[in-house]
Design an enzyme around this catalytic site. Structure first.
Site, PDB file in Angstrom:
ATOM      1  N   LYS A 177       1.009  -0.995  -0.290  1.00 25.21           N
ATOM      2  CA  LYS A 177       0.590   0.067   0.160  1.00 25.21           C
ATOM      3  C   LYS A 177       1.125   1.280   0.057  1.00 25.21           C
ATOM      4  O   LYS A 177       1.744   1.657   0.766  1.00 25.21           O
ATOM      5  CB  LYS A 177      -0.979  -0.157   1.392  1.00 25.21           C
ATOM      6  CG  LYS A 177      -2.025   0.464   1.457  1.00 25.21           C
ATOM      7  CD  LYS A 177      -2.252   1.244   2.353  1.00 25.21           C
ATOM      8  CE  LYS A 177      -1.576   3.246   2.768  1.00 25.21           C
ATOM      9  NZ  LYS A 177      -1.635   3.979   1.419  1.00 25.21           N
ATOM     10  N   SER A 231       5.135   8.348   9.385  1.00 24.17           N
ATOM     11  CA  SER A 231       5.062   9.300  10.541  1.00 24.17           C
ATOM     12  C   SER A 231       4.478   8.472  11.555  1.00 24.17           C
ATOM     13  O   SER A 231       4.753   7.053  11.885  1.00 24.17           O
ATOM     14  CB  SER A 231       4.710   9.985  10.462  1.00 24.17           C
ATOM     15  OG  SER A 231       3.209   9.685  10.477  1.00 24.17           O
ATOM     16  N   GLU A 250      10.333   2.463  10.164  1.00 23.74           N
ATOM     17  CA  GLU A 250      10.489   2.927   9.831  1.00 23.74           C
ATOM     18  C   GLU A 250      10.198   4.476   9.669  1.00 23.74           C
ATOM     19  O   GLU A 250       9.575   4.962   9.330  1.00 23.74           O
ATOM     20  CB  GLU A 250      11.280   3.019   8.335  1.00 23.74           C
ATOM     21  CG  GLU A 250      12.637   1.488   8.759  1.00 23.74           C
ATOM     22  CD  GLU A 250      13.234   1.833   8.819  1.00 23.74           C
ATOM     23  OE1 GLU A 250      14.400   2.993   8.915  1.00 23.74           O
ATOM     24  OE2 GLU A 250      14.199   1.022   8.544  1.00 23.74           O
ATOM     25  N   CYS A 284      13.468  11.611   5.886  1.00 23.01           N
ATOM     26  CA  CYS A 284      13.368  11.591   7.435  1.00 23.01           C
ATOM     27  C   CYS A 284      14.820  11.744   8.152  1.00 23.01           C
ATOM     28  O   CYS A 284      14.754  12.360   9.658  1.00 23.01           O
ATOM     29  CB  CYS A 284      12.779   9.601   7.593  1.00 23.01           C
ATOM     30  SG  CYS A 284      13.888   8.679   6.229  1.00 23.01           S
ATOM     31  N   GLU A 378      10.099  16.958  14.457  1.00 23.57           N
ATOM     32  CA  GLU A 378      10.842  16.574  13.128  1.00 23.57           C
ATOM     33  C   GLU A 378       9.988  17.501  12.229  1.00 23.57           C
ATOM     34  O   GLU A 378       9.013  17.135  12.186  1.00 23.57           O
ATOM     35  CB  GLU A 378       9.429  15.248  12.776  1.00 23.57           C
ATOM     36  CG  GLU A 378      10.337  15.125  11.176  1.00 23.57           C
ATOM     37  CD  GLU A 378      10.182  13.486  10.721  1.00 23.57           C
ATOM     38  OE1 GLU A 378       9.047  13.524  11.402  1.00 23.57           O
ATOM     39  OE2 GLU A 378      11.190  13.283  10.456  1.00 23.57           O
TER      40      GLU A 378
HETATM   41  P1  NAD Z   1       2.278   9.084   6.929  1.00 21.02           P
HETATM   42  O1  NAD Z   1       2.518   8.093   8.286  1.00 21.02           O
HETATM   43  O2  NAD Z   1       1.478  10.006   6.659  1.00 21.02           O
HETATM   44  O3  NAD Z   1       1.918   7.821   5.857  1.00 21.02           O
HETATM   45  C1  NAD Z   1       2.277   6.853   5.739  1.00 21.02           C
HETATM   46  C2  NAD Z   1       1.587   5.365   4.723  1.00 21.02           C
HETATM   47  O4  NAD Z   1       0.869   5.068   6.096  1.00 21.02           O
HETATM   48  C3  NAD Z   1       0.871   6.169   4.070  1.00 21.02           C
HETATM   49  O5  NAD Z   1       1.448   5.113   3.032  1.00 21.02           O
HETATM   50  C4  NAD Z   1      -0.392   6.455   4.556  1.00 21.02           C
HETATM   51  O6  NAD Z   1      -1.664   6.155   3.404  1.00 21.02           O
HETATM   52  C5  NAD Z   1      -0.459   5.342   5.512  1.00 21.02           C
HETATM   53  N1  NAD Z   1      -1.328   5.437   6.538  1.00 21.02           N
HETATM   54  C6  NAD Z   1      -1.312   6.675   7.452  1.00 21.02           C
HETATM   55  N2  NAD Z   1      -2.667   5.578   8.271  1.00 21.02           N
HETATM   56  C7  NAD Z   1      -2.234   4.412   8.489  1.00 21.02           C
HETATM   57  C8  NAD Z   1      -3.158   4.000   9.258  1.00 21.02           C
HETATM   58  N3  NAD Z   1      -4.414   4.213  10.002  1.00 21.02           N
HETATM   59  N4  NAD Z   1      -2.754   2.401   9.531  1.00 21.02           N
HETATM   60  C9  NAD Z   1      -2.286   2.371   8.191  1.00 21.02           C
HETATM   61  N5  NAD Z   1      -1.441   2.856   7.243  1.00 21.02           N
HETATM   62  C10 NAD Z   1      -1.897   4.226   7.151  1.00 21.02           C
HETATM   63  O7  NAD Z   1       4.114   9.488   6.309  1.00 21.02           O
HETATM   64  P2  NAD Z   1       4.066  10.353   4.936  1.00 21.02           P
HETATM   65  O8  NAD Z   1       3.580  12.066   5.147  1.00 21.02           O
HETATM   66  O9  NAD Z   1       4.132  10.254   3.637  1.00 21.02           O
HETATM   67  O10 NAD Z   1       5.779   9.989   4.921  1.00 21.02           O
HETATM   68  C11 NAD Z   1       6.604  11.382   6.252  1.00 21.02           C
HETATM   69  C12 NAD Z   1       7.504  10.156   7.733  1.00 21.02           C
HETATM   70  O11 NAD Z   1       7.628   9.371   6.721  1.00 21.02           O
HETATM   71  C13 NAD Z   1       8.019  11.218   8.270  1.00 21.02           C
HETATM   72  O12 NAD Z   1       7.639  10.977   9.619  1.00 21.02           O
HETATM   73  C14 NAD Z   1       9.147  10.454   8.617  1.00 21.02           C
HETATM   74  O13 NAD Z   1      10.137  11.010   9.006  1.00 21.02           O
HETATM   75  C15 NAD Z   1       9.056   9.234   7.536  1.00 21.02           C
HETATM   76  N6  NAD Z   1       9.876   8.931   6.571  1.00 21.02           N
HETATM   77  C16 NAD Z   1      10.821   7.422   7.248  1.00 21.02           C
HETATM   78  C17 NAD Z   1      12.243   7.250   7.087  1.00 21.02           C
HETATM   79  C18 NAD Z   1      12.405   5.742   7.408  1.00 21.02           C
HETATM   80  O14 NAD Z   1      13.412   5.384   6.585  1.00 21.02           O
HETATM   81  N7  NAD Z   1      13.089   6.289   8.293  1.00 21.02           N
HETATM   82  C19 NAD Z   1      11.730   7.291   5.650  1.00 21.02           C
HETATM   83  C20 NAD Z   1      10.809   8.246   4.303  1.00 21.02           C
HETATM   84  C21 NAD Z   1      10.007   9.108   5.490  1.00 21.02           C
END
Ligand code: NAD
Length: 478
Positions: A177, A231, A250, A284, A378
């Protein structure tokens, strides 16, 4: 363009599903219309994945998995420009950075292809224990089953491949997804794997939102492993509801970078300008807190501001653009509010601070403190703070004063100090004379504290996507 989920090789674009649109973050343009997966689709995707694991995948030898991955890497190399343009259009990432992302993605698949044939076990010296004579003990690594892979918008191709490629190398099936803001590259990726010869049902795609699609996926009882990048709040929810599923998380960070007085300032400034502002700080491990020793603070700050002001801000389709838009206008507004909040509490904007639609100018702040959001949380935006320090002990304390711990950077010519500080930093990784934002795809990567659980970096992801099976033999007649 309308896109839908792909389950057992068949796309589901039917019109009775809810729809949302993917907006180009810079141009006023709809990139795609999405037919959102329903809970029924989620259930069918997971069940199909489960059956495919027990049917097709368990019988697929390692050389075949390696060959499919090799072919997929070749196809991605051929289609590189189309993927790069897709990322730029859906995520607003400047095109040179999108091209670099695709190049890295090809390597990720190649690493996985090579490793698929090298998933080895161990032989245990059973006679080390009293009574263990005439016994042989071995460990094999076996795939887990259905892997749910959930990815964010910021590296829509490479971070997806950090899950899909090792999962396939290890012999799992996947329900994937991607982020609803950037699903087009993901959709093209699933088609590419089918073109590379991956049997239907091994990689199922769910197009949908977090709540409606992600949540039922992560709580489905036929999923064996969740690998999530995104996140902290979502990661925490997933962890809570995971029950006995294995979980890799992650998550975010507010990465510290430490510049000691003996550092090569020119190199540090170059690295930190890139590391703080690439993809508008939506990375990130983006450099968010820069601690500079007092002796060189003024010189560093002056050079850092000068070089930042030379960045070209604008249309991500132009090869000359360094800084494009943020992912949505709400995100740019949120980041601007955090700047205003810091200024109200006494922070000073050294450059930037202005917002125009989705574009936030690269912003450098000073006179910040640990209670401001731009330090404590962040920022995930082109905002960086520069903070002076006196001693090594003091700066280690500042750097570790965070709920996060993903990656850090240390700049110094003193190897003893570099290694001493690296040991004390509470992060999953430390770069010496390189910015925290640098990542290669073959080293272990992941966080401590609330930055996550587990490691990626193809070999390490394979470890997390396989299970040890112990097999003992008692030799008959002995
Ligand atoms: P997000 O958490 O909003 O979304 C990430 C994914 O999770 C999306 O596909 C979203 O649809 C899904 N999602 C949202 N709610 C969910 C739920 N309740 N259950 C299951 N899936 C759900 O993050 P974003 O805004 O797309 O990305 C930014 C975040 O990602 C930042 O916090 C960043 O630090 C983190 N990030 C971490 C790494 C790493 O390797 N540590 C790498 C890239 C981004």
């Amino acid at each position: 363009m309308r896109i839908g989920s792909i389950i057992n090789g068949k796309e589901r674009k039917e019109s009775n599903r809810d729809k949302i649109e993917v907006q180009n973050p810079f141009h006023d343009e709809v990139v795609a219309e999405l037919a959102l997966a329903t809970r029924v689709d989620v259930d069918e995707a997971v069940r199909n994945s489960f059956d495919t694991f027990h049917g097709t995948m368990k019988g697929m030898p390692a050389y075949r998995r390696a060959a499919i991955l090799r072919k997929a890497a070749d196809l991605l190399e051929e289609r590189m420009e189309d993927f790069a343009q897709t990322i730029t259009v859906e995520a607003g990432k400047p095109i040179t950075f999108s091209r670099a992302e695709v190049e890295r993605s090809v390597q990720v698949i190649r690493f996985a292809s090579e490793l698929a044939k090298n998933i080895t076990g161990e032989v245990i010296p059973m006679d080390a224990a009293i009574g263990g004579e005439n016994r042989i003990g071995m460990i094999k690594r076996q795939p887990l089953g259905v892997v749910a892979a959930i990815t964010p918008f910021n590296f829509p191709l490479n971070l997806s491949l950090h899950k899909i490629a090792p999962a396939l190398a290890a012999g799992n099936t996947i329900v994937f997804k991607p982020a609803e803001k950037t699903p087009v590259s993901a959709y093209k990726l699933v088609q590419l794997f089918h073109d590379a010869g991956l049997p239907e049902g091994v990689l199922n795609l769910l197009i949908g939102t977090g709540k409606e699609t992600g949540e039922p996926l992560t709580t489905h009882d036929k999923v064996h492993k969740i690998t999530f990048t995104g996140s902290l709040p979502v990661g925490r929810e997933i962890r809570k509801s995971a029950d006995f599923k294995k979980v890799t998380l992650e998550l975010g960070s507010n990465s510290p970078n430490i510049i000691f007085e003996d550092a090569n300032i020119n190199e540090a400034v170059d690295a930190l300008v890139k590391g703080a502002f690439s993809f508008s700080g939506q990375v990130c491990i983006s450099a968010q807190r820069i601690y500079v020793q007092k002796e060189i603070y003024d010189q560093f700050l002056q050079q850092f501001i000068q070089e930042t002001e030379q960045l070209s801000v604008g249309d991500p389709k132009e090869t000359s653009t360094d800084i494009g838009p943020m992912i949505t206008e709400e995100e740019a507004k949120r980041a601007k509010l955090w700047i205003d909040d810091a200024v109200e509490k006494g922070a000073v904007i050294q450059t930037g601070g202005d917002r125009d639609g989705t574009i936030l100018k690269p912003t450098i702040m000073t006179d910040v403190d640990r209670n401001m959001k731009v330090i404590a949380k962040e920022v995930f935006a082109p905002i960086v703070s520069v903070i002076p320090f006196d001693t090594e002990d003091e700066v280690v304390g500042y750097a570790n004063d965070s709920i996060y711990g993903l990656q850090a950077g240390v700049f110094t010519q003193d190897i003893d100090r570099a290694l001493r500080v690296a040991d004390q930093l509470e992060t999953g990784g430390v770069w010496i004379n390189e910015v925290s934002t640098y990542r290669q795809d073959n080293h272990p990567y992941g966080g401590v504290k609330q930055s996550g659980l587990g490691r990626e970096g193809v070999k390490y992801a394979i470890d997390e996507m396989t299970e040890m099976k112990f097999i003992g033999v008692k030799l008959n007649g002995k």
